[in-house]
Design an enzyme around this catalytic site. Structure first.
Site, PDB file in Angstrom:
ATOM      1  N   CYS A 343     127.621  -4.614  76.332  1.00  0.00           N
ATOM      2  CA  CYS A 343     128.332  -3.460  76.878  1.00  0.00           C
ATOM      3  C   CYS A 343     129.373  -2.829  75.948  1.00  0.00           C
ATOM      4  CB  CYS A 343     128.936  -3.757  78.242  1.00  0.00           C
ATOM      5  SG  CYS A 343     129.086  -5.476  78.685  1.00  0.00           S
ATOM      6  N   ARG A 372     125.254 -17.058  74.166  1.00  0.00           N
ATOM      7  CA  ARG A 372     126.256 -17.571  75.083  1.00  0.00           C
ATOM      8  C   ARG A 372     126.257 -19.080  75.000  1.00  0.00           C
ATOM      9  NH1 ARG A 372     125.000 -13.735  80.369  1.00  0.00           N
ATOM     10  NH2 ARG A 372     125.240 -11.758  79.248  1.00  0.00           N
ATOM     11  N   GLN A 390     118.439  -9.561  76.311  1.00  0.00           N
ATOM     12  CA  GLN A 390     118.530  -8.922  77.625  1.00  0.00           C
ATOM     13  C   GLN A 390     117.825  -7.580  77.593  1.00  0.00           C
ATOM     14  OE1 GLN A 390     122.891  -8.755  77.972  1.00  0.00           O
ATOM     15  NE2 GLN A 390     122.620  -9.807  79.925  1.00  0.00           N
ATOM     16  N   ASP A 392     118.742  -4.729  78.654  1.00  0.00           N
ATOM     17  CA  ASP A 392     120.028  -4.257  79.138  1.00  0.00           C
ATOM     18  C   ASP A 392     120.069  -2.727  79.132  1.00  0.00           C
ATOM     19  OD1 ASP A 392     122.572  -4.611  80.014  1.00  0.00           O
ATOM     20  OD2 ASP A 392     123.390  -5.316  78.106  1.00  0.00           O
ATOM     21  N   HIS A 394     123.154   0.586  80.041  1.00  0.00           N
ATOM     22  CA  HIS A 394     124.412   1.016  80.641  1.00  0.00           C
ATOM     23  C   HIS A 394     124.307   2.491  80.972  1.00  0.00           C
ATOM     24  CE1 HIS A 394     125.488  -2.704  78.529  1.00  0.00           C
ATOM     25  NE2 HIS A 394     126.149  -2.902  79.641  1.00  0.00           N
ATOM     26  N   LYS A 474     127.608  -5.345  93.311  1.00  0.00           N
ATOM     27  CA  LYS A 474     126.333  -5.442  92.608  1.00  0.00           C
ATOM     28  C   LYS A 474     125.181  -5.745  93.545  1.00  0.00           C
ATOM     29  CE  LYS A 474     126.739 -10.366  91.622  1.00  0.00           C
ATOM     30  NZ  LYS A 474     126.431 -11.469  90.721  1.00  0.00           N
ATOM     31  N   HIS A 520     126.057  -1.444  84.792  1.00  0.00           N
ATOM     32  CA  HIS A 520     125.308  -2.382  83.942  1.00  0.00           C
ATOM     33  C   HIS A 520     124.041  -2.725  84.704  1.00  0.00           C
ATOM     34  CE1 HIS A 520     129.104  -3.873  81.897  1.00  0.00           C
ATOM     35  NE2 HIS A 520     129.593  -3.419  83.018  1.00  0.00           N
TER      36      HIS A 520
END
Length: 647
Positions: A343, A372, A390, A392, A394, A474, A520
């Site tokens: 992000c 991670r 990911q 991912d 945004h 979420k 996200h």
RNA sequence: GCCGGCGUAGCUCAGGGGCAGAGCAGCUGAUUCGUAAUCAGCUGGCCGGAGGUUCGAUUCCUCCCGCCGGCUCCA
């Protein structure tokens, strides 16, 4: 109960078949059932009295509607397994008198009981305990329910040397406590239970594991015994067979057998090597994902794997995510950090110039690889790793665009998941937790936007109050695989925090600066995890469009080699991933190996096919599709691939 | 990270203080074969790593690493 005399009174009882009868006060459901006969009372584990599950031999004291609870219902299974766990505890106390009891609930498909014991249980102990349980079942010991005062109960369990029970009691506010007695064994329990141990049919103790008392790692480590039980040996056997099936589908085993990926000690725990075959499927997934994102009006971006530590300070990750981050590395006196999330990078792209309201919504997607730190004990194949990519994205939008954007993300994820063969979901809506950032009105707006998007699509969901992240509400989606196991994949999260922290703005119609809202979202979650789920879902037999090798050409003798090469080439030119097995081996062996490799189609070529300019085609299932011209085969395969069939 | 179990050939697994084993896989050769295993020969090992006990350790002990099942969290 407790010897008190119950005043004689007539009770109006509505029986399970809806007929109404009157009985004297104090009669039990068991007695009523015996009297009316009908359905064999042996199947009845407990009853519901006015909707409340209670023991079958509990005296009735008021007018009631009675329903039967059998093993076929969810509640029935719970009562059944819960009772089994108490029998386990009784048995363990008998064999290991110094074991202290913690808790023993029913869980999905079984039960467990936690014990505190000086020495640890062994496999042999488990067998001994299991045999002991069978004895207890054979001697058909009744479960006797008793109500005692809280103080009395605390005194009782203190005397019995059960500190965990005492601790539980101290947390209970009620003045009256229920306990159940079986022989000379007594356990704290709300119930209900089956009337006696003889009700239990088949029991299997499955494993021993450590578990912290109350799940708290600062508290003592207990020994948890897992087991399951069924009324019938055959049901237990088919459950054990299901466990075997799960084992056979284990993506770690299939990943090695099918040469898809590996995790090597030389590289490090939780770090995945994608082998060529796994990489083919990954590329197909990525291409599909990118195409669909372009179609949904996303733009693709790329960002580096490391960034200055300061970036993570500004984003707040150092405050709330540090224990999940790799340690920083010093380069030219500046500290850099391996990224755990994408992000901040997308935000910095956003900030690269002034944004106008006309640009919004901005949708930036990235297959971003993040790292991670996960504690060593939780790593698990592809499903839980330390480095992963990911899918991912945004979305930066204005508040009044929020709902449309969430809807768009939902539609995209449902389409993508469905295409991979997942069309059953568990959906969770998580709302504002106690600690949160952003304004109440924004939270309300965002939460109701999420809610409306789900409702509009008729998607059943469960609300998890207070389970949202501190920065916004979420939606999480778990997909259900063939074996009905649920896997968390999609997450769509509204974020009021990062736009604030990075002070990102857009210029509105009014010429003034405004704060955008950020969403996200990851649809598959991570490619590694999703691939692992795919492997287990399909048991390694991927649908044609995802198969690393789509066809294999099997010539019968050397004499068909040239023709087979030609066929292979034609398939490849048509875009079909094909390989040629021209080893000097019998066709039976080649078919066996291709089948084990789960290659969807086998094309067998002998003298006849060469002569007729055809190919014999067979599916990995063993189904023989007969002899066809290669043009026809290419058409069939291309349409199956194009349609992305999952069957 | 913690509790428990397990680390022997690429894989599945025997063995147990005194020469390191099997099946499959791999390699070589023979076989040219019609829808799930052709035959023969051969190769392959720091017995996870380090230290200790011992005349001698793959075996016993200690520590470390990794894997597996759980506990907490999560993609």
């Amino acid at each position: 109960m407790n010897g008190e005399s119950i005043p004689a009174k007539e009770l109006n009882i509505t029986l399970p078949d809806q007929t109404k009868k009157t009985y004297r006060t104090g009669i039990t459901a068991c007695e009523i059932l015996r009297e009316i006969g009908g359905k064999s009372p042996g199947n009845i584990l407990a009853v519901k009295v006015n909707g409340m599950p209670v023991d079958i031999n509990r005296p009735l004291t008021e007018d009631a509607v009675i329903e039967l609870i059998t093993f076929l219902t969810r509640e029935g299974k719970e009562i059944y397994r819960h009772s089994t766990s108490h029998i386990l505890a009784l048995c363990v106390k008998k064999l290991f008198p110094d074991a202290r009891l913690a808790i023993g609930p029913a869980i999905e498909d079984g039960f467990y009981y936690d014990f505190d014991l000086k020495r640890s249980f062994t496999q042999e102990d488990l067998e001994k305990i299991e045999a002991g349980i069978m004895e207890i079942i054979d001697s058909d010991i009744p479960f006797v329910r008793k109500e005692i005062r809280r103080e009395e109960a605390i005194e009782l369990f203190r005397k019995l040397g059960e500190p965990y029970k005492v601790e539980i009691l101290e947390d209970i506010a009620d003045e009256t406590i229920t306990v159940y007695q079986q022989g000379d064994f007594i356990d704290l329990c709300l119930g209900p239970h089956v009337p006696s141990s003889g009700k239990i049919g088949a029991v299997k103790l499955l494993s021993i594991a450590g578990a912290y008392w109350k799940g708290d790692e600062k508290r003592p480590m207990l020994q948890r015994v897992y087991g399951t039980s069924f009324p019938d040996k055959s049901e237990l056997d088919s459950y054990l067979k299901r466990l075997e099936e799960i084992k056979k589908r284990d993506h770690r085993r299939l990943g090695r057998e099918l040469d898809l990926f590996s995790i090597s000690d030389d590289i490090g725990p939780g770090l995945v090597l994608w082998h060529p075959k796994g990489a083919v499927t990954r590329r197909i997934i990525e291409d599909f994902w990118k195409d669909e994102h372009y179609r949904a009006d996303y733009e693709i971006v790329y960002s580096p794997h490391v960034a200055k530590l300061d970036l993570w300070g500004r984003s707040g990750h150092l405050d709330f995510y540090r224990e999940n981050m790799y340690a920083p590395m010093k380069i030219d006196e500046v500290e850099f950090e391996l990224k755990p999330m994408n992000c901040p990078f997308h935000i910095v792209i956003y900030k690269s110039h002034i944004r106008s309201y006309k640009e919004l919504p901005i949708r930036w997607a990235e297959l971003g690889t993040v790292y991670r730190y996960e504690r060593s004990g939780v790593l698990h194949g592809l499903l839980r790793v330390r480095g992963f990519t990911q899918d991912d994205a945004h979305i930066f939008c204005m508040p009044d665009q929020l709902e449309a954007e969430i809807s768009g993300a939902l539609d995209l994820t449902l389409f993508i998941l469905k295409t991979f063969g997942f069309d059953k979901y568990e959906i969770y809506l998580s709302t504002r937790p106690e600690k949160y950032v952003g304004t109440l009105s924004n939270w309300e707006k965002a939460t109701s936007a999420l809610e409306r998007s789900l409702k509009e699509r008729n998607l059943p969901y469960q609300t998890d109050p207070g389970e949202g992240v501190f920065y916004g509400p979420k939606i999480d989606i778990k997909i259900k695989d063939v074996l009905q196991r649920a896997w968390q994949c999609t997450t769509i999260q509204v974020d009021f925090n990062l736009p604030e922290r990075f002070d990102i703005t857009f210029v509105g119609e009014d010429g003034k600066e405004h704060r955008p809202i950020m969403i996200h979202r990851a649809l598959m979650g991570s490619l590694e995890r999703f691939f692992g789920i795919l492997i287990e879902h399909y048991a390694g037999a991927f649908p044609l469009w995802l198969s690393p090798v789509q066809t294999i050409i099997l010539p019968i003798t050397d004499r068909e080699r040239e023709y087979s090469k030609e066929i292979t080439e034609r398939l490849r030119r048509a875009g079909i991933r094909s390989s040629l097995d021209d080893r000097n081996e019998k066709v039976g062996l080649k078919i066996r190996e291709a089948t084990l490799n789960k290659i969807p189609y086998m094309l067998i070529i002998g003298a006849r096919e060469v002569k007729d300019n055809t190919v014999s085609i067979r599916k990995r299932s063993g189904e023989d599709l007969g002899v066809k011209k290669i043009e026809e085969i290419i058409d069939i395969l291309k349409s199956e691939i194009g349609a992305r069939l999952t069957t």
